[in-house]
Design a protein around this motif. Structure first.
Motif, mmCIF file in Angstrom:
data_model
loop_
_atom_site.group_PDB
_atom_site.id
_atom_site.type_symbol
_atom_site.label_atom_id
_atom_site.label_comp_id
_atom_site.label_asym_id
_atom_site.label_seq_id
_atom_site.Cartn_x
_atom_site.Cartn_y
_atom_site.Cartn_z
ATOM 1 N N HIS A 68 30.276 39.595 41.608
ATOM 2 C CA HIS A 68 30.957 39.109 40.392
ATOM 3 C C HIS A 68 30.538 39.938 39.177
ATOM 4 O O HIS A 68 29.766 39.499 38.325
ATOM 5 C CB HIS A 68 30.653 37.626 40.189
ATOM 6 C CG HIS A 68 30.954 36.794 41.404
ATOM 7 N ND1 HIS A 68 32.235 36.620 41.870
ATOM 8 C CD2 HIS A 68 30.140 36.115 42.265
ATOM 9 C CE1 HIS A 68 32.206 35.855 42.961
ATOM 10 N NE2 HIS A 68 30.948 35.549 43.217
ATOM 11 N N VAL A 69 31.080 41.135 39.109
ATOM 12 C CA VAL A 69 30.628 42.125 38.135
ATOM 13 C C VAL A 69 30.978 41.750 36.693
ATOM 14 O O VAL A 69 30.318 42.206 35.750
ATOM 15 C CB VAL A 69 31.214 43.515 38.522
ATOM 16 C CG1 VAL A 69 32.692 43.588 38.219
ATOM 17 C CG2 VAL A 69 30.467 44.644 37.860
ATOM 18 N N ASP A 70 31.981 40.904 36.495
ATOM 19 C CA ASP A 70 32.367 40.523 35.128
ATOM 20 C C ASP A 70 31.589 39.313 34.602
ATOM 21 O O ASP A 70 31.724 38.951 33.431
ATOM 22 C CB ASP A 70 33.877 40.219 35.059
ATOM 23 C CG ASP A 70 34.714 41.490 35.068
ATOM 24 O OD1 ASP A 70 34.241 42.501 34.505
ATOM 25 O OD2 ASP A 70 35.824 41.480 35.634
ATOM 26 N N ASP A 71 30.787 38.683 35.451
ATOM 27 C CA ASP A 71 29.995 37.542 34.993
ATOM 28 C C ASP A 71 28.881 38.013 34.047
ATOM 29 O O ASP A 71 28.471 39.176 34.099
ATOM 30 C CB ASP A 71 29.370 36.821 36.197
ATOM 31 C CG ASP A 71 30.389 35.975 36.953
ATOM 32 O OD1 ASP A 71 31.560 35.971 36.542
ATOM 33 O OD2 ASP A 71 30.002 35.352 37.962
ATOM 34 N N ASP A 333 38.993 42.137 43.077
ATOM 35 C CA ASP A 333 39.602 41.716 41.821
ATOM 36 C C ASP A 333 39.478 42.811 40.756
ATOM 37 O O ASP A 333 39.164 42.550 39.613
ATOM 38 C CB ASP A 333 38.923 40.423 41.332
ATOM 39 C CG ASP A 333 39.684 39.783 40.178
ATOM 40 O OD1 ASP A 333 40.902 40.027 40.086
ATOM 41 O OD2 ASP A 333 39.058 39.073 39.368
ATOM 42 N N TYR A 334 39.715 44.062 41.145
ATOM 43 C CA TYR A 334 39.665 45.161 40.178
ATOM 44 C C TYR A 334 40.982 45.233 39.402
ATOM 45 O O TYR A 334 42.020 44.751 39.870
ATOM 46 C CB TYR A 334 39.377 46.487 40.898
ATOM 47 C CG TYR A 334 40.446 46.909 41.891
ATOM 48 C CD1 TYR A 334 41.553 47.653 41.482
ATOM 49 C CD2 TYR A 334 40.347 46.561 43.240
ATOM 50 C CE1 TYR A 334 42.536 48.040 42.384
ATOM 51 C CE2 TYR A 334 41.317 46.942 44.154
ATOM 52 C CZ TYR A 334 42.409 47.679 43.717
ATOM 53 O OH TYR A 334 43.380 48.055 44.613
ATOM 54 N N PRO A 335 40.988 45.843 38.201
ATOM 55 C CA PRO A 335 42.227 45.922 37.409
ATOM 56 C C PRO A 335 43.300 46.730 38.133
ATOM 57 O O PRO A 335 42.998 47.702 38.832
ATOM 58 C CB PRO A 335 41.783 46.637 36.124
ATOM 59 C CG PRO A 335 40.313 46.416 36.045
ATOM 60 C CD PRO A 335 39.829 46.383 37.463
ATOM 61 N N ARG A 336 44.542 46.346 37.948
ATOM 62 C CA ARG A 336 45.658 47.039 38.608
ATOM 63 C C ARG A 336 46.364 48.012 37.666
ATOM 64 O O ARG A 336 47.425 48.536 37.996
ATOM 65 C CB ARG A 336 46.659 46.021 39.169
ATOM 66 C CG ARG A 336 46.121 45.175 40.331
ATOM 67 C CD ARG A 336 45.504 46.043 41.426
ATOM 68 N NE ARG A 336 45.283 45.332 42.673
ATOM 69 C CZ ARG A 336 44.155 44.746 43.027
ATOM 70 N NH1 ARG A 336 43.116 44.742 42.206
ATOM 71 N NH2 ARG A 336 44.036 44.172 44.208
ATOM 72 N N SER A 382 33.279 51.735 43.472
ATOM 73 C CA SER A 382 32.357 50.963 42.630
ATOM 74 C C SER A 382 33.079 50.551 41.357
ATOM 75 O O SER A 382 33.738 51.381 40.716
ATOM 76 C CB SER A 382 31.124 51.797 42.269
ATOM 77 O OG SER A 382 30.318 52.040 43.397
ATOM 78 N N LEU A 383 32.944 49.285 40.986
ATOM 79 C CA LEU A 383 33.532 48.767 39.749
ATOM 80 C C LEU A 383 32.403 48.454 38.784
ATOM 81 O O LEU A 383 31.410 47.823 39.157
ATOM 82 C CB LEU A 383 34.347 47.505 40.043
ATOM 83 C CG LEU A 383 34.984 46.802 38.836
ATOM 84 C CD1 LEU A 383 36.035 47.692 38.167
ATOM 85 C CD2 LEU A 383 35.621 45.470 39.263
#
Length: 414
Positions: A68-71, A333-336, A382-383
């Protein structure tokens, strides 16, 4: 000066004077305020030492749970310093689950200090190492070992626990700075959380250096340790990705990237050849021959810089983006959509940082706070997401000081 907003007159009723607070606490420990990287083998870390009321507290910042990289970041206190009546400042270790206990801090030099726990029995649990491991696993990964089915990942996690727990909060810290920013930067430099496969989330510092951008690991793993440069982005070589349907074809993306890699290789060879000719010309008695070469080189640099500036100054429209088939991502859930892509290289190595090599890849800028990197050889993605924390006392005194700091942490990691 230190941001203390308490009513210090009330404090004097308890027998502690304003002079004591300043001389014995704030001024005495002023050199440890700021950002630090602990020397924990390949793993590193991010410590922020701040003045909090009438305490000085060392907070260890931890990435959110994988993937959960955006947390938001997590944090826990490792030590605190405060005054007990008229005595000298008291240092307490906050490690473990039994509350504060006796500790010690030694300021080795201006940009280095060490901590020591004097009561490591406070770190032990009644259930022994097994309970300590399960508690650490819940805190570090947000799950139990039974939830992790990948055997290699289980091995990596167990290895990290055994290695890091042996220190018992007796650590040496070295100062790190936030990267300086410039109006020409692609995005604001800073600290980011990134996905690294079975290693989980790691902290990376993004900094800009002319036509290059560098991602340096603040936390690391047994393959690529903290302090190493994980990715390098060539801002002079933007990539024109194919349309969304052809982008799904990994071989098409690979072809585009490898063509740019060959172009970069040729340009580097030409630059080396020009440099050799220029050096020979400068050594010769007649200087005129050196001037056209020097002028040509400068002109070439100006053109490249101009092209780079043109690429970055225009606010690029968003383009559809999708990962090619076969590229593995921890976070689906990476940006599209993305703004722009650049050719880059990523550092890969065997366990223990053996046989390190830079391999081609794609840097993908999604927005001001997120970017990605496609590792061509590993077929993985990698995001990265920006760490939105306002760290105090973390600015580099100069660009030279920041560059020197980067060199130092990389040489220590090597």
């Amino acid at each position: 000066e230190y941001g203390v907003c308490e009513n210090l007159r009330k404090l004097e009723i308890t027998g502690v004077s304003c002079r004591d607070v300043y001389a014995k606490l704030l001024h005495r420990y002023r050199h440890i305020l700021g950002l630090w990287q602990p020397d924990i083998g390949p793993y590193g870390g991010l410590l922020n030492v701040v003045v909090d009321g009438l305490f000085i507290i060392g907070w260890m910042y931890l990435p959110p749970h994988d993937p959960h990289v955006d947390d938001p970041m997590r944090f826990k206190p490792l030590f605190r310093i405060h005054l007990m009546e008229r005595k000298c400042a008291t240092v307490e270790c906050m490690y473990g689950h039994k509350g504060p206990h006796n500790g010690h801090i030694q300021i080795v030099k201006k940009d280095e200090f060490s901590t020591k726990c004097n009561q490591t029995d406070h770190h032990r649990m009644s259930g022994g190492r097994q309970e300590e491991f399960r508690t650490w696993l819940r805190e570090e990964w947000g799950r139990t070992l039974e939830d992790i089915f990948h055997e290699h990942m289980q091995e990596l996690i167990l290895m990290k626990f055994i290695y890091t727990s042996q220190y018992d909060n007796c650590l040496t810290y070295r100062r790190i700075y936030l990267p300086p920013s410039s109006p020409d930067d692609l995005i604001k430099p800073g600290l980011f959380k990134g996905t690294y496969g079975s290693h989980g989330l790691e902290i990376v510092m993004l900094s800009f250096h002319g036509k290059k951008a560098k991602g340096t690991k603040i936390t690391g793993d047994p393959n690529i340790p903290a302090g190493q440069q994980t990715v390098e982005i060539d801002l002079a070589h933007p990539l024109q990705l194919p349309d969304i349907e052809n982008l799904r074809d990994f071989s098409e993306l690979s072809r585009i990237v490898l063509e740019v890699q060959e172009q970069v290789r040729r340009e580097e060879q030409e630059q080396e050849h020009r440099q050799e000719e220029e050096d020979c010309s400068q050594q010769a008695a007649s200087q005129p021959a050196a001037k056209p070469l020097g002028g040509e080189g400068a002109e070439g640099e100006e053109t490249a810089a101009g092209a780079e500036g043109t690429t970055q100054d225009k606010a690029p429209a968003s383009h559809p983006f999708v990962l090619p088939m076969g590229v593995v991502s921890r976070n689906e859930d990476y940006p599209r959509t993305c703004r722009i892509c650049f050719y880059g290289t990523g550092l890969i190595a065997g366990h223990g940082f053996t046989s390190p090599e830079r391999t081609p890849g794609v840097f993908v800028l999604f927005d001001d706070d997120r970017f990605g990197f496609i590792w061509l050889e590993l077929k993985s993605f990698s995001l990265y997401s920006r760490i939105k924390v306002s760290f105090q006392n973390a600015e580099a005194p100069s660009r030279e000081a920041f560059d020197e700091m980067l060199k130092n942490i990389q040489s220590l990691a090597t």
